[in-house]
Design a protein around this motif. Structure first.
Motif, PDB file in Angstrom:
ATOM      1  N   ASN A   1      21.381   8.148  52.272  1.00 36.92           N
ATOM      2  CA  ASN A   1      21.042   8.694  53.581  1.00 36.92           C
ATOM      3  C   ASN A   1      21.491   7.712  54.668  1.00 36.92           C
ATOM      4  O   ASN A   1      20.880   6.676  54.858  1.00 36.92           O
ATOM      5  N   LEU A   2      22.540   8.067  55.386  1.00 34.51           N
ATOM      6  CA  LEU A   2      23.083   7.213  56.446  1.00 34.51           C
ATOM      7  C   LEU A   2      22.780   7.778  57.831  1.00 34.51           C
ATOM      8  O   LEU A   2      23.388   7.364  58.819  1.00 34.51           O
ATOM      9  N   LYS A   3      21.840   8.702  57.916  1.00 30.87           N
ATOM     10  CA  LYS A   3      21.543   9.366  59.192  1.00 30.87           C
ATOM     11  C   LYS A   3      21.143   8.361  60.277  1.00 30.87           C
ATOM     12  O   LYS A   3      21.584   8.484  61.419  1.00 30.87           O
ATOM     13  N   ASN A   4      20.307   7.369  59.940  1.00 30.61           N
ATOM     14  CA  ASN A   4      19.930   6.354  60.933  1.00 30.61           C
ATOM     15  C   ASN A   4      21.158   5.631  61.470  1.00 30.61           C
ATOM     16  O   ASN A   4      21.286   5.397  62.668  1.00 30.61           O
ATOM     17  N   HIS A   5      22.055   5.262  60.582  1.00 29.16           N
ATOM     18  CA  HIS A   5      23.257   4.527  60.976  1.00 29.16           C
ATOM     19  C   HIS A   5      24.150   5.401  61.855  1.00 29.16           C
ATOM     20  O   HIS A   5      24.664   4.941  62.880  1.00 29.16           O
ATOM     21  N   GLU A   6      24.319   6.652  61.469  1.00 30.80           N
ATOM     22  CA  GLU A   6      25.138   7.575  62.259  1.00 30.80           C
ATOM     23  C   GLU A   6      24.538   7.779  63.645  1.00 30.80           C
ATOM     24  O   GLU A   6      25.267   7.747  64.653  1.00 30.80           O
ATOM     25  N   ASN A   7      23.221   7.981  63.711  1.00 28.41           N
ATOM     26  CA  ASN A   7      22.559   8.189  65.002  1.00 28.41           C
ATOM     27  C   ASN A   7      22.686   6.950  65.896  1.00 28.41           C
ATOM     28  O   ASN A   7      22.957   7.068  67.091  1.00 28.41           O
ATOM     29  N   LEU A   8      22.486   5.773  65.321  1.00 25.34           N
ATOM     30  CA  LEU A   8      22.595   4.546  66.112  1.00 25.34           C
ATOM     31  C   LEU A   8      24.026   4.307  66.589  1.00 25.34           C
ATOM     32  O   LEU A   8      24.235   3.853  67.713  1.00 25.34           O
ATOM     33  N   LEU A   9      24.991   4.627  65.764  1.00 20.10           N
ATOM     34  CA  LEU A   9      26.386   4.502  66.195  1.00 20.10           C
ATOM     35  C   LEU A   9      26.663   5.435  67.373  1.00 20.10           C
ATOM     36  O   LEU A   9      27.358   5.064  68.315  1.00 20.10           O
ATOM     37  N   THR A  10      26.110   6.625  67.346  1.00 23.84           N
ATOM     38  CA  THR A  10      26.275   7.576  68.449  1.00 23.84           C
ATOM     39  C   THR A  10      25.557   7.100  69.705  1.00 23.84           C
ATOM     40  O   THR A  10      26.133   7.092  70.798  1.00 23.84           O
ATOM     41  N   LEU A  11      24.306   6.681  69.560  1.00 26.19           N
ATOM     42  CA  LEU A  11      23.503   6.273  70.714  1.00 26.19           C
ATOM     43  C   LEU A  11      23.998   4.993  71.376  1.00 26.19           C
ATOM     44  O   LEU A  11      23.793   4.790  72.573  1.00 26.19           O
ATOM     45  N   SER A  12      24.637   4.134  70.620  1.00 29.80           N
ATOM     46  CA  SER A  12      25.012   2.808  71.143  1.00 29.80           C
ATOM     47  C   SER A  12      26.393   2.773  71.782  1.00 29.80           C
ATOM     48  O   SER A  12      26.857   1.706  72.162  1.00 29.80           O
ATOM     49  N   ARG A  13      27.042   3.891  71.937  1.00 26.02           N
ATOM     50  CA  ARG A  13      28.420   3.904  72.449  1.00 26.02           C
ATOM     51  C   ARG A  13      28.512   3.367  73.876  1.00 26.02           C
ATOM     52  O   ARG A  13      27.706   3.702  74.729  1.00 26.02           O
ATOM     53  N   SER A  14      29.520   2.549  74.092  1.00 29.17           N
ATOM     54  CA  SER A  14      29.803   2.037  75.438  1.00 29.17           C
ATOM     55  C   SER A  14      30.459   3.137  76.250  1.00 29.17           C
ATOM     56  O   SER A  14      30.735   4.226  75.744  1.00 29.17           O
ATOM     57  N   ALA A  15      30.760   2.847  77.504  1.00 30.38           N
ATOM     58  CA  ALA A  15      31.397   3.826  78.378  1.00 30.38           C
ATOM     59  C   ALA A  15      32.744   4.293  77.809  1.00 30.38           C
ATOM     60  O   ALA A  15      33.135   5.439  78.007  1.00 30.38           O
ATOM     61  N   ASP A  16      33.433   3.420  77.064  1.00 29.22           N
ATOM     62  CA  ASP A  16      34.710   3.820  76.471  1.00 29.22           C
ATOM     63  C   ASP A  16      34.572   4.322  75.037  1.00 29.22           C
ATOM     64  O   ASP A  16      35.552   4.475  74.322  1.00 29.22           O
ATOM     65  N   GLY A  17      33.327   4.581  74.610  1.00 26.64           N
ATOM     66  CA  GLY A  17      33.095   5.244  73.325  1.00 26.64           C
ATOM     67  C   GLY A  17      32.979   4.355  72.113  1.00 26.64           C
ATOM     68  O   GLY A  17      32.941   4.840  70.986  1.00 26.64           O
TER      69      GLY A  17
END
Length: 150
Positions: free
Chosen positions: A96-112
């Protein structure tokens, strides 16, 4: 703002900064527990028990887990402890990598680009997003030189 009735109140300013890509997420072992990995304390305890280390048990009992690992490295050497770490952090393909995927999405800088600092030994962020760039100490970005954190 509160997303759940019993959840924390998250300041509107923080939510706005996150939407603008101005946040950095600091993540520890708890992020990887749903994938089947131990907490940091659990990881230390497992290795201490496997190696029957009395020297590392003392700082562990005081909840000084970093010192417990330092004692393990001194007593058994980096190669042995690395071997123990790799064995303890082996995860199944369908983890289950859902936490990692969500954090990668939430932590994006202005340039993604994701902006995450983690103390984890596992590589589940790298598994959640193939090709993700990362830095390992001592080669970390220098904030005084305005190097980006990605």
């Amino acid at each position: 703002m509160r997303f759940h009735a019993d959840g924390p109140i998250i300041p509107d300013e923080l939510l706005q900064q996150q939407r603008e890509g101005n946040t950095i997420f600091f993540c520890g072992a708890g992020v990887s527990m749903p994938a089947g990995l131990p907490s940091f304390a659990g990881l230390a305890k497992g290795i201490i028990d496997n190696l029957s280390s009395k020297k590392a048990a003392e700082p562990f009992e005081r909840q000084e887990y970093d010192r417990a690992f330092n004692a393990l490295f001194r007593e058994f050497g980096r190669d042995e402890i690395d071997k123990q770490l790799y064995a303890a952090l082996r995860t199944p393909r369908g983890a289950n990598l859902k936490n990692h995927e969500n954090l990668l999405t939430l932590s994006r800088s202005a340039d993604g680009r994701p902006q995450i600092v983690t103390t984890n030994f596992d590589q589940l962020f790298e598994r959640a997003e193939e090709g993700i760039q990362f830095c390992i100490p001592p080669a970390l970005p220098n904030l005084e030189l305005n190097q980006s954190i990605e």
